[in-house]
Design a protein around this motif. Structure first.
Motif, mmCIF file in Angstrom:
data_model
loop_
_atom_site.group_PDB
_atom_site.id
_atom_site.type_symbol
_atom_site.label_atom_id
_atom_site.label_comp_id
_atom_site.label_asym_id
_atom_site.label_seq_id
_atom_site.Cartn_x
_atom_site.Cartn_y
_atom_site.Cartn_z
ATOM 1 N N GLU A 37 -1.093 7.544 -50.198
ATOM 2 C CA GLU A 37 -0.548 6.282 -50.730
ATOM 3 C C GLU A 37 -1.061 5.100 -49.916
ATOM 4 O O GLU A 37 -1.361 4.034 -50.473
ATOM 5 N N ILE A 38 -1.158 5.284 -48.607
ATOM 6 C CA ILE A 38 -1.693 4.209 -47.762
ATOM 7 C C ILE A 38 -3.151 3.945 -48.092
ATOM 8 O O ILE A 38 -3.591 2.778 -48.174
ATOM 9 N N GLU A 39 -3.930 5.020 -48.308
ATOM 10 C CA GLU A 39 -5.345 4.852 -48.658
ATOM 11 C C GLU A 39 -5.492 4.107 -49.979
ATOM 12 O O GLU A 39 -6.331 3.209 -50.115
ATOM 13 N N LEU A 40 -4.679 4.487 -50.962
ATOM 14 C CA LEU A 40 -4.740 3.795 -52.257
ATOM 15 C C LEU A 40 -4.339 2.332 -52.121
ATOM 16 O O LEU A 40 -4.968 1.445 -52.705
ATOM 17 N N SER A 41 -3.288 2.085 -51.362
ATOM 18 C CA SER A 41 -2.847 0.697 -51.171
ATOM 19 C C SER A 41 -3.919 -0.105 -50.436
ATOM 20 O O SER A 41 -4.205 -1.258 -50.797
ATOM 21 N N TYR A 42 -4.527 0.504 -49.426
ATOM 22 C CA TYR A 42 -5.580 -0.183 -48.667
ATOM 23 C C TYR A 42 -6.788 -0.468 -49.552
ATOM 24 O O TYR A 42 -7.355 -1.573 -49.522
ATOM 25 N N GLN A 86 -14.468 4.396 -51.333
ATOM 26 C CA GLN A 86 -14.467 5.595 -50.488
ATOM 27 C C GLN A 86 -13.054 5.952 -50.030
ATOM 28 O O GLN A 86 -12.711 7.128 -49.900
ATOM 29 N N HIS A 87 -12.231 4.961 -49.799
ATOM 30 C CA HIS A 87 -10.836 5.254 -49.453
ATOM 31 C C HIS A 87 -10.093 5.827 -50.658
ATOM 32 O O HIS A 87 -9.197 6.665 -50.496
ATOM 33 N N GLU A 88 -10.467 5.405 -51.847
ATOM 34 C CA GLU A 88 -9.891 6.029 -53.042
ATOM 35 C C GLU A 88 -10.342 7.480 -53.156
ATOM 36 O O GLU A 88 -9.568 8.354 -53.572
ATOM 37 N N VAL A 89 -11.598 7.750 -52.795
ATOM 38 C CA VAL A 89 -12.097 9.124 -52.806
ATOM 39 C C VAL A 89 -11.316 9.980 -51.813
ATOM 40 O O VAL A 89 -10.958 11.133 -52.108
ATOM 41 N N ILE A 90 -11.031 9.437 -50.625
ATOM 42 C CA ILE A 90 -10.233 10.172 -49.637
ATOM 43 C C ILE A 90 -8.866 10.520 -50.219
ATOM 44 O O ILE A 90 -8.389 11.660 -50.101
ATOM 45 N N SER A 91 -8.233 9.556 -50.864
ATOM 46 C CA SER A 91 -6.914 9.792 -51.440
ATOM 47 C C SER A 91 -6.968 10.859 -52.533
ATOM 48 O O SER A 91 -6.130 11.769 -52.576
ATOM 49 N N ALA A 235 -9.407 16.595 -41.859
ATOM 50 C CA ALA A 235 -10.447 15.930 -41.068
ATOM 51 C C ALA A 235 -11.787 15.924 -41.803
ATOM 52 O O ALA A 235 -12.517 14.923 -41.770
ATOM 53 N N GLU A 236 -12.097 17.019 -42.499
ATOM 54 C CA GLU A 236 -13.378 17.103 -43.199
ATOM 55 C C GLU A 236 -13.462 16.086 -44.335
ATOM 56 O O GLU A 236 -14.516 15.511 -44.590
ATOM 57 N N LEU A 237 -12.361 15.886 -45.027
ATOM 58 C CA LEU A 237 -12.366 14.908 -46.126
ATOM 59 C C LEU A 237 -12.631 13.506 -45.607
ATOM 60 O O LEU A 237 -13.284 12.695 -46.283
ATOM 61 N N ASP A 238 -12.124 13.224 -44.422
ATOM 62 C CA ASP A 238 -12.442 11.933 -43.802
ATOM 63 C C ASP A 238 -13.902 11.871 -43.379
ATOM 64 O O ASP A 238 -14.573 10.846 -43.542
ATOM 65 N N ARG A 239 -14.397 12.976 -42.832
ATOM 66 C CA ARG A 239 -15.768 12.986 -42.343
ATOM 67 C C ARG A 239 -16.783 12.904 -43.496
ATOM 68 O O ARG A 239 -17.868 12.364 -43.320
ATOM 69 N N GLN A 240 -16.434 13.403 -44.667
ATOM 70 C CA GLN A 240 -17.371 13.399 -45.795
ATOM 71 C C GLN A 240 -17.752 11.992 -46.225
ATOM 72 O O GLN A 240 -18.867 11.760 -46.687
ATOM 73 N N VAL A 241 -16.827 11.058 -46.124
ATOM 74 C CA VAL A 241 -17.102 9.687 -46.589
ATOM 75 C C VAL A 241 -17.684 8.815 -45.488
ATOM 76 O O VAL A 241 -18.068 7.677 -45.756
ATOM 77 N N ILE A 242 -17.739 9.327 -44.263
ATOM 78 C CA ILE A 242 -18.270 8.513 -43.165
ATOM 79 C C ILE A 242 -19.719 8.099 -43.415
ATOM 80 O O ILE A 242 -20.076 6.931 -43.196
ATOM 81 N N PRO A 243 -20.619 8.999 -43.908
ATOM 82 C CA PRO A 243 -22.000 8.541 -44.179
ATOM 83 C C PRO A 243 -22.066 7.431 -45.215
ATOM 84 O O PRO A 243 -22.835 6.475 -45.061
ATOM 85 N N ILE A 244 -21.246 7.526 -46.256
ATOM 86 C CA ILE A 244 -21.271 6.482 -47.294
ATOM 87 C C ILE A 244 -20.690 5.189 -46.748
ATOM 88 O O ILE A 244 -21.214 4.097 -47.021
#
Length: 611
Positions: A37-42, A86-91, A235-244
């Motif tokens: 929810e925080i990621e979506l709001s952000y 990318q934060h939406e992708v994390i969520s 942690a991996e889901l966060d790391r996946q979007v780091i390159p983008i």
């Protein structure tokens, strides 16, 4: 290590511990859910922030983004929009791969735990039942033994008493024997139940409970492993979007590095350059002796007038009157009036007393510019009403030229669009003629006539703006003529003559102070410009072309072709939709590129190779 062996007597504590483990899992699910929810709001706030500072379409802000610094800011906004994505992708990934999966696993875990502890309670109830049976048989055996002892004591008492009859003694003896037999039966029953209980108890503590507790232990260990996998996935889901996200930040850095202050400075020059030249030196006025005030020889107006007189080969030159100089008396050389309505040989104005320069400067700063003709009057009224003149005469020469050129380009694009539409309708009509079942050809005549009428209106409009453009370009220094050539393809006739009053020179405040002789000067320059092209050698052929359709070249600069005719190509399409061709030494012109099929010679100079 086994819970069934080590914790054989901790059934209740294991039940509490496994429930605590499920609570921990549900707490972790709640944590991840709040994170999503925080990621979506952000992400939403980032998108709103990016949208808030995006330039509004068809507004002044959109024009400001021509500058490299503004382009870098716009790139930052776009990259931040991708960053929010990318934060939406994390969520989304955390919701699908952690929350949903763990919620399903928690339900399965609860069912499995419930089943194991149900089996444990069932085994516990069974051993408790066996214990109760044992206790019951034990109490019965104890009671029967006591009754047998009392009966034996009563028999012995009756047997020792001489006053008791033999029958009573016999009855007491039989009663004692019966009680002894009942005690023996209770003893045997108690022994049997005791053996059975010991067997059940051994099975309970060494077989049933260890098996159940082992399953509970495995279930708990799977829960712990599952939490570890979920934390790793988190942690991996966060790391996946780091390159983008890194690419987004690299894009911002690249945009910052693309900022060019010199280019922005040049854009400021192009946006606000008026085209006027700075004024020359002001002549010293000697008040010690009466003399006529003249314009300085090295002033702006004389220098420009001399240059134009050389181009006109003896034509009249006019000096521009600077605002500091009184306009009610013309300068002596040359003998021309400062206003369009004045007559060169007319009576001279009466002499006026000289005034200090400071008084004239104050008068210039406080006075309003004079309007010398009806066109200027009309323009002044339109400016007061807030409307922009159609010919952009309220702008300085350089800015007016840019606006007119932009308008001509827009009209040419509209003409090309209408011509493409006309070609499409014509082809559709041909299809209808060949295949009547597909449609009525006559139904397209009205649309075809409407499009042709629109083309004619646009051409007339283009001619009008090109006339104004030619007027402005005649007053400015020499510049590229490419835009004029592209726009001239659509002309049907020469530009109409321009009102003499419209030939007034533009001044920095938007008014006109030029004389009528400028009109002849523009015509002379245009004639000399055309003569230079008449002396050029004919262009060499770079290929051939075959006419796909018949084209009636009725406009100036075009040439008529017949379907199937083969001609020479002397100039390719420059992106304006026209190709220059030649039939013979004397006949050449432009035709629409869509009407011909071009075969370029690969060996020809400047020819392109098509694969």
């Amino acid at each position: 290590m086994s819970w069934g062996i080590e914790l054989w007597d901790q059934f209740d504590n294991l039940e509490k511990h496994t429930q605590w483990g499920i609570d921990i899992l549900e707490k972790y699910i709640k944590f991840v859910k709040e994170r999503t929810e925080i990621e979506l709001s952000y992400a939403k706030q980032l998108r709103n922030l990016s949208k808030k500072y995006q330039p509004k379409k068809n507004s002044k802000e959109e024009e400001e983004y021509r500058y490299t610094a503004c382009k870098a800011f716009l790139s930052t906004l776009n990259e931040m929009n991708d960053y929010a994505g990318q934060h939406e992708v994390i969520s989304e990934n955390m919701t699908s791969q952690i929350i949903v999966e763990l919620a399903r696993y928690v339900q399965e875990l609860k069912q499995e735990r419930k089943s194991h502890f149900h089996d444990g309670r069932k085994a516990q109830q069974h051993i408790e039942t066996c214990w109760k049976q044992l206790e019951s048989s034990k109490r019965r055996f104890e009671r029967d033994c006591k009754e047998a002892d009392r009966a034996q004591q009563y028999f012995e008492k009756m047997d020792a008493d001489i006053n008791v009859t033999k029958a009573d003694v016999e009855k007491a003896r039989q009663q004692a024997q019966t009680r002894h037999q009942m005690a023996e039966d209770s003893k045997a029953d108690y022994s049997s139940i005791l053996q059975k209980f010991n067997h059940e108890q051994h099975a309970y503590y060494h077989t049933h409970i260890p098996s159940i507790f082992q399953k509970i232990q495995e279930m708990e260990e799977r829960r712990i492993v599952r939490i570890g996998e979920s934390v790793k996935t988190y942690a991996e889901l966060d790391r996946q979007v780091i390159p983008i996200i890194g690419k987004c930040l690299d894009g911002i850095v690249k945009a910052a590095e693309s900022i060019d202050p010199k280019n922005d400075s040049q854009l400021v020059v192009e946006a606000y350059k008026s085209g006027f030249e700075p004024p020359g030196d002001i002549e010293f006025e000697d008040y010690t002796q009466p003399m006529k005030r003249t314009v300085s020889d090295n002033s702006l107006s004389n220098s420009r007038g001399e240059g134009k007189s050389e181009l006109k080969f003896g034509g009249k030159s006019k000096g521009k009157l600077w605002p500091f100089i009184k306009k009610n008396k013309p300068p002596p050389p040359p003998p021309a009036s400062a206003s369009p309505s004045a007559v060169p040989n007319g009576p001279q104005s009466p002499k006026q007393q000289k005034e200090p320069l400071s008084h004239r400067f104050n008068e210039f700063m406080t006075s309003k510019p004079k309007i010398h003709c009806f066109r200027s009057l009309k323009r002044g009224l339109s400016l007061k009403l807030g409307a922009t003149p159609e010919d952009f005469s309220n702008l300085p020469p350089e800015q007016r030229r840019k606006k007119l050129q932009q308008k001509v380009d827009e009209l040419n694009k509209e003409i090309q669009k209408e011509m493409d539409q006309r070609d499409a309708i014509t082809k559709m009509k041909d299809v209808y003629l060949k295949n009547p079942q597909m449609g009525d050809p006559a139904s397209l005549d009205h649309k075809l006539a409407e499009v042709s009428q629109n083309i004619e209106k646009l051409r007339l409009e283009t001619q009008k703006f090109e006339a104004w453009l030619a007027e402005v370009e005649g007053r400015l220094p020499a510049r590229s003529d490419q835009a004029r050539r592209q726009s001239g393809m659509y002309e049907a006739q020469n530009a109409p003559s321009v009102n003499n009053c419209a030939q007034d020179r533009e001044s920095p405040d938007g008014s006109y102070t030029e004389e009528q002789s400028q009109e002849s000067e523009v015509k002379v320059l245009a004639t000399d410009f055309d003569d230079e092209f008449d002396d050029e050698e004919p262009l060499p052929a770079i290929g051939t072309c075959k006419a796909l359709y018949t084209f009636e070249g009725q406009n100036e600069g075009t040439i008529s072709v017949v379907e199937g005719e083969t001609l020479y190509v002397i100039e390719e399409d420059k992106g304006d939709g026209w190709t220059r061709i030649r039939r013979n030494e004397d006949e050449e012109g432009y035709v629409p590129t869509s009407y011909v099929e071009v075969y370029l010679d690969k060996n020809a100079k400047g020819a392109k190779t098509y694969i």
